[in-house]
Design a protein around this motif. Structure first.
Motif, PDB file in Angstrom:
ATOM      1  N   GLY A 230       0.810  -1.213   0.000  1.00 12.66           N
ATOM      2  CA  GLY A 230       0.000   0.000   0.000  1.00 12.66           C
ATOM      3  C   GLY A 230       0.839   1.256   0.000  1.00 12.66           C
ATOM      4  N   PRO A 231       1.667   1.455  -1.028  1.00 16.78           N
ATOM      5  CA  PRO A 231       2.602   2.583  -1.010  1.00 16.78           C
ATOM      6  C   PRO A 231       1.975   3.940  -1.310  1.00 16.78           C
ATOM      7  CG  PRO A 231       2.881   1.324  -3.028  1.00 16.78           C
ATOM      8  CD  PRO A 231       1.896   0.564  -2.185  1.00 16.78           C
ATOM      9  N   THR A 232       0.741   3.979  -1.798  1.00 18.27           N
ATOM     10  CA  THR A 232       0.131   5.257  -2.186  1.00 18.27           C
ATOM     11  C   THR A 232      -1.245   5.399  -1.547  1.00 18.27           C
ATOM     12  OG1 THR A 232      -0.960   4.331  -4.142  1.00 18.27           O
ATOM     13  CG2 THR A 232       1.311   5.133  -4.416  1.00 18.27           C
ATOM     14  N   ASP A 238      -4.660  -1.844   0.667  1.00 23.61           N
ATOM     15  CA  ASP A 238      -4.468  -3.092  -0.080  1.00 23.61           C
ATOM     16  C   ASP A 238      -5.815  -3.629  -0.563  1.00 23.61           C
ATOM     17  OD1 ASP A 238      -3.291  -5.306  -1.222  1.00 23.61           O
ATOM     18  OD2 ASP A 238      -3.001  -6.380   0.668  1.00 23.61           O
ATOM     19  N   PRO A 239      -6.467  -2.862  -1.462  1.00 19.90           N
ATOM     20  CA  PRO A 239      -7.860  -3.175  -1.799  1.00 19.90           C
ATOM     21  C   PRO A 239      -8.054  -4.328  -2.774  1.00 19.90           C
ATOM     22  CG  PRO A 239      -7.101  -1.306  -3.087  1.00 19.90           C
ATOM     23  CD  PRO A 239      -5.980  -1.670  -2.164  1.00 19.90           C
ATOM     24  N   GLY A 240      -7.006  -4.791  -3.421  1.00 21.85           N
ATOM     25  CA  GLY A 240      -7.149  -5.779  -4.472  1.00 21.85           C
ATOM     26  C   GLY A 240      -7.157  -5.105  -5.833  1.00 21.85           C
ATOM     27  N   ALA A 260       1.528   8.409  -9.020  1.00 21.39           N
ATOM     28  CA  ALA A 260       2.752   8.124  -9.756  1.00 21.39           C
ATOM     29  C   ALA A 260       3.981   8.450  -8.908  1.00 21.39           C
ATOM     30  CB  ALA A 260       2.777   8.926 -11.063  1.00 21.39           C
ATOM     31  N   GLN A 261       3.968   9.591  -8.279  1.00 17.20           N
ATOM     32  CA  GLN A 261       5.112   9.994  -7.463  1.00 17.20           C
ATOM     33  C   GLN A 261       5.261   9.097  -6.238  1.00 17.20           C
ATOM     34  OE1 GLN A 261       4.986  13.995  -5.782  1.00 17.20           O
ATOM     35  NE2 GLN A 261       7.186  14.186  -6.114  1.00 17.20           N
ATOM     36  N   GLY A 262       4.148   8.728  -5.625  1.00 15.14           N
ATOM     37  CA  GLY A 262       4.188   7.869  -4.440  1.00 15.14           C
ATOM     38  C   GLY A 262       4.790   6.510  -4.742  1.00 15.14           C
ATOM     39  N   PHE A 263       4.363   5.897  -5.844  1.00 10.82           N
ATOM     40  CA  PHE A 263       4.931   4.603  -6.238  1.00 10.82           C
ATOM     41  C   PHE A 263       6.433   4.713  -6.496  1.00 10.82           C
ATOM     42  CE2 PHE A 263       0.567   3.160  -7.624  1.00 10.82           C
ATOM     43  CZ  PHE A 263       0.527   2.042  -6.797  1.00 10.82           C
ATOM     44  N   ALA A 264       6.829   5.748  -7.228  1.00  5.48           N
ATOM     45  CA  ALA A 264       8.241   5.892  -7.602  1.00  5.48           C
ATOM     46  C   ALA A 264       9.117   6.071  -6.370  1.00  5.48           C
ATOM     47  CB  ALA A 264       8.405   7.076  -8.557  1.00  5.48           C
ATOM     48  N   ILE A 265       8.661   6.876  -5.426  1.00  5.03           N
ATOM     49  CA  ILE A 265       9.466   7.124  -4.227  1.00  5.03           C
ATOM     50  C   ILE A 265       9.706   5.838  -3.463  1.00  5.03           C
ATOM     51  CG2 ILE A 265       9.417   8.198  -1.940  1.00  5.03           C
ATOM     52  CD1 ILE A 265       8.050  10.620  -3.255  1.00  5.03           C
ATOM     53  N   GLY A 271      13.749  -0.717  -3.604  1.00  5.93           N
ATOM     54  CA  GLY A 271      14.064  -1.670  -4.669  1.00  5.93           C
ATOM     55  C   GLY A 271      12.951  -2.667  -4.895  1.00  5.93           C
ATOM     56  N   MET A 272      11.900  -2.606  -4.078  1.00 10.47           N
ATOM     57  CA  MET A 272      10.727  -3.466  -4.272  1.00 10.47           C
ATOM     58  C   MET A 272       9.673  -2.710  -5.076  1.00 10.47           C
ATOM     59  SD  MET A 272       9.770  -5.602  -0.821  1.00 10.47           S
ATOM     60  CE  MET A 272       9.387  -4.126   0.107  1.00 10.47           C
ATOM     61  N   VAL A 273       8.961  -3.454  -5.906  1.00  9.16           N
ATOM     62  CA  VAL A 273       7.887  -2.853  -6.697  1.00  9.16           C
ATOM     63  C   VAL A 273       6.567  -3.464  -6.252  1.00  9.16           C
ATOM     64  CG1 VAL A 273       6.994  -2.391  -8.995  1.00  9.16           C
ATOM     65  CG2 VAL A 273       9.467  -2.576  -8.638  1.00  9.16           C
ATOM     66  N   SER A 274       5.656  -2.622  -5.833  1.00  4.45           N
ATOM     67  CA  SER A 274       4.322  -3.088  -5.455  1.00  4.45           C
ATOM     68  C   SER A 274       3.598  -3.607  -6.686  1.00  4.45           C
ATOM     69  CB  SER A 274       3.523  -1.935  -4.838  1.00  4.45           C
ATOM     70  OG  SER A 274       2.152  -2.270  -4.732  1.00  4.45           O
ATOM     71  N   PRO A 275       2.825  -4.686  -6.559  1.00  7.13           N
ATOM     72  CA  PRO A 275       2.059  -5.176  -7.721  1.00  7.13           C
ATOM     73  C   PRO A 275       1.010  -4.187  -8.216  1.00  7.13           C
ATOM     74  CG  PRO A 275       1.451  -6.364  -5.710  1.00  7.13           C
ATOM     75  CD  PRO A 275       2.657  -5.552  -5.374  1.00  7.13           C
ATOM     76  N   TYR A 276       0.699  -3.168  -7.392  1.00  6.78           N
ATOM     77  CA  TYR A 276      -0.238  -2.139  -7.856  1.00  6.78           C
ATOM     78  C   TYR A 276       0.441  -1.144  -8.804  1.00  6.78           C
ATOM     79  CZ  TYR A 276      -3.402  -3.738  -4.162  1.00  6.78           C
ATOM     80  OH  TYR A 276      -4.224  -4.496  -3.366  1.00  6.78           O
ATOM     81  N   HIS A 277       1.759  -1.045  -8.718  1.00  6.77           N
ATOM     82  CA  HIS A 277       2.505  -0.081  -9.530  1.00  6.77           C
ATOM     83  C   HIS A 277       2.316  -0.321 -11.035  1.00  6.77           C
ATOM     84  CE1 HIS A 277       6.500   2.424  -9.583  1.00  6.77           C
ATOM     85  NE2 HIS A 277       5.661   2.822 -10.511  1.00  6.77           N
ATOM     86  N   PRO A 278       2.456  -1.569 -11.515  1.00  6.06           N
ATOM     87  CA  PRO A 278       2.210  -1.800 -12.939  1.00  6.06           C
ATOM     88  C   PRO A 278       0.788  -1.447 -13.364  1.00  6.06           C
ATOM     89  CG  PRO A 278       3.382  -3.655 -11.969  1.00  6.06           C
ATOM     90  CD  PRO A 278       2.956  -2.792 -10.846  1.00  6.06           C
ATOM     91  N   MET A 279      -0.165  -1.604 -12.454  1.00  2.91           N
ATOM     92  CA  MET A 279      -1.540  -1.250 -12.802  1.00  2.91           C
ATOM     93  C   MET A 279      -1.644   0.235 -13.114  1.00  2.91           C
ATOM     94  SD  MET A 279      -4.001  -3.438 -10.276  1.00  2.91           S
ATOM     95  CE  MET A 279      -5.428  -2.812 -11.170  1.00  2.91           C
TER      96      MET A 279
END
Length: 656
Positions: A230-232, A238-240, A260-265, A271-279
């Motif tokens: 839940g980075p943003t 973590d809603p799905g 966009a900025q929240g995910f990038a930060i 170094g981890m990418v949330s699975p929501y980021h690609p969405m």
């Protein structure tokens, strides 16, 4: 010896165990290889009994002294690996599960200061238990899975009881804190393969949200969990995927920019990418492409590359960026930051990769390891982006393929178009072609190299290429035949590239197998790489080298291939060698106070480092440029003597 207040059955089991220990000690007097089978069988019954773990914990010194671990991997606790320990305890045959449990009780005693072991320190023991516990956090709640419940002889219950016992002794809060620190330490190295780390974070999340576990004040743990799940603002709960997709559709321009900025930060922090980021990135494609640089966290350099090669970057996003390949987002961002696309052949090679038709063999391998959520070529392309963006993040897994992996790292570091050619050959043709002293070598029909089984615990590119490279390396050795020096002298320049130094030194004699001319070896290394003695010439290209890896007691574990990246002063003014170790986790204790640093002494992501003399003390093979060799005579005697002393009193004893 009975246990006061204990169950009669426990006392009987303990008495049987004590008797088996004595029998083993007596048998070892005449037969040093006498089996420990009866001891392990008796220990299993003690573990099943009430207070049985307490009884075994009290007997740790006797268990060690009577030789239960002798002639086994467990005899050297410093070389044990947490991931293997987990599999042994939860999936191994009864005898292996029992000896692993006894070993972990021993390490607990060391960590608690109740037992002093010459081969591992209290800090190392706690470090090991932290990692093992991290991979077994699902057991700490006391709830067993079906697989655990169905194990024979109550092994599932024993494993669960053991981790509850560790929890009660170490304290949950200290374990969770240590676990969080361990995750941060691993992430600081920016590995390409993050599945096990994300699994650890998932287990942390379960603990944080368990109402029966006190986790107040665990801000660092919560930060890791939020970075992944839940980075943003839009996905904080973590809603799905379905719900988050609807939220994205309802967001205005300001909200999308904040997402966009929240995910990038958070991505660049961990170094981890949330699975929501690609969405989010897929949502932006087509109607808000201008926010993609923000979502990738690009600097001016990275954005320049994206704008110059906009068509291919957007095509890569369309084909590769999915929740199941989320780490490719970080790989893509770092690839753009490195500016490799400005090298003319790279864009063309990537267009070829986008259209590449995979062989059936390559497709089957990729599907078997990474699943069928997307076509195999998508997973391979995601792996390519990760490797191109993180040349020092590739690891060999539990495979003897260090020579192959340092090649992948060097090529992605400074010969990207050649790496992409190798990927095309390996994935499309199931064959790789190289030359050795004028002869063509084709990998397809060669015998297996050091790795007899195909790797499965590696990234997609390594999965495809490592077996081919391993076979080719072995074939080059065969073609060398009998020569007067270490065969790496001829193999490495042919295998890796023109930039490998033509000068070569090995401290181990090819003819005798003994250490020879150690003083000359160290004296040449200093003016080859130390800026004070080589005219301040930096390392231009990564150079392959061979080190003697030692355990925490300074004992030889084996020889290992690494690459020397650079030599620089650290923040306190000490000259250090910064190097790439393909062995998954570069933070290792090599004994004699030699601890490889990965983040506290000016290391870039993926580098390990040591003070110059300490590194030299573990060096056994290196390449150099004879035309750029400095003045050997100006190297201080104290530096040479220290490196030789550290080597002589540790690993070289195996070659004397």
């Amino acid at each position: 010896m009975t246990i006061p207040g204990s169950d009669p059955d426990t006392n009987a089991s303990v008495a049987t165990f004590d008797g088996a220990l004595q029998e083993l000690a007596f048998a070892r007097l005449s037969d040093p290889a006498a089996p420990n089978t009866k001891v392990l069988e008796a220990a299993l019954h003690v573990m099943e009994a009430p207070d049985g773990l307490d009884a075994l914990y009290a007997r740790v010194p006797a268990i060690e002294a009577k030789g239960v671990f002798t002639h086994s991997d467990w005899d050297r606790p410093a070389i044990l690996r947490p991931a293997l320990a987990v599999r042994t305890l939860r999936q191994g045959a009864p005898a292996y599960t029992v000896i692993e449990a006894l070993s972990e009780l021993r390490l607990l005693a060391v960590a608690m200061g109740d037992y002093l072991h010459p081969g591992i320190s209290a800090e190392q023991a706690r470090h090991f238990l932290t990692q093992v516990t991290a991979l077994n956090l699902d057991l700490l709640s006391g709830q067993m899975s079906e697989a655990d419940r169905e194990r024979p002889q109550g092994l599932g219950h024993i494993a669960t009881s053991l981790y509850q016992y560790l929890l009660n002794r170490l304290g949950y809060e200290s374990i969770l804190d240590s676990l969080v620190d361990e995750v941060h330490r691993l992430l600081a190295q920016r590995p390409i393969q993050t599945d096990s780390i994300k699994q650890m974070v998932s287990q942390i999340a379960k603990c944080l949200f368990d109402p029966d576990i006190e986790t107040s004040g665990m801000d660092k743990a919560a930060g890791l969990v939020s970075a992944l799940f839940g980075p943003t603002t839009g996905c904080r709960d973590d809603p799905g995927f379905a719900v988050y997709g609807k939220r994205l559709a309802a967001m205005d321009e300001v909200a999308l920019a904040e997402e966009a900025q929240g995910f990038a930060i958070r991505m660049h922090e961990t170094g981890m990418v949330s699975p929501y980021h690609p969405m989010l990135i897929r949502h932006l494609r087509g109607h808000r492409d201008d926010l993609i640089p923000l979502a990738l966290g690009l600097s001016i350099t990275g954005n320049d590359v994206l704008q110059c090669y906009r068509q291919i970057v957007l095509e890569l996003i369309d084909q590769v960026v999915h929740p199941e390949t989320s780490q490719a987002v970080y790989g893509l961002a770092m690839f753009l930051e490195r500016g490799s696309l400005f090298t003319p052949p790279v864009a063309s090679a990537l267009w070829r990769q986008l259209e590449l038709k995979l062989s059936q063999a390559a497709s089957d391998k990729l599907s078997a390891v990474f699943g069928n959520a997307h076509p195999p070529r998508v997973f391979l392309l995601a792996g390519v982006l990760s490797l191109l963006g993180q040349p020092l993040g590739v690891g060999q897994g539990n495979n003897p393929t260090c020579q192959s992996v340092i090649g992948l790292s060097m090529w992605s570091f400074n010969d990207v178009d050649y790496l992409l050619q190798l990927v095309a050959w390996g994935a499309r043709d199931d064959d790789v072609i190289m030359r050795f002293e004028g002869q063509h070598i084709r990998s397809q029909h060669l015998e297996a190299g050091l790795a007899k089984e195909p790797p499965i615990d590696v990234d997609p590119v390594s999965l495809i290429l490592a077996p081919h490279l391993d076979r080719i390396y072995r074939e080059m050795g065969r073609l060398c035949g009998v020569r007067e020096d270490d065969l790496h002298r001829w193999i490495n320049p042919e295998m890796y590239g023109w930039w490998v130094g033509h000068g070569f030194l090995s401290v181990i004699s090819r003819t005798t197998g003994k250490i020879h001319d150690y003083d000359n070896f160290i004296r040449h290394f200093y003016p080859s790489y130390h800026p004070y003695y080589n005219g301040n010439i930096p390392v231009i290209h990564p150079q392959p080298a061979g080190i003697a890896v030692t355990d925490s007691g300074g004992r030889l574990v084996g020889r290992h291939a690494i690459t020397i990246i650079r030599a620089n002063l650290d923040r306190v003014g000490e000259m250090r060698i910064y190097f790439f170790n393909p062995n998954n986790d570069s933070g290792q204790d090599w004994g004699q106070g030699i601890n490889c640093s990965t983040e506290s002494n000016g290391e870039r992501h993926g580098e390990a480092s040591l003070p110059f003399a300490e590194f030299a003390s573990r060096l056994c093979v290196f390449h150099y440029d004879p035309r750029e060799l400095g003045d050997i005579s100006v190297v201080p005697e104290t530096d040479v003597d220290r490196a030789i002393e550290l080597g002589r009193t540790s690993w070289t004893a195996s070659y004397e």
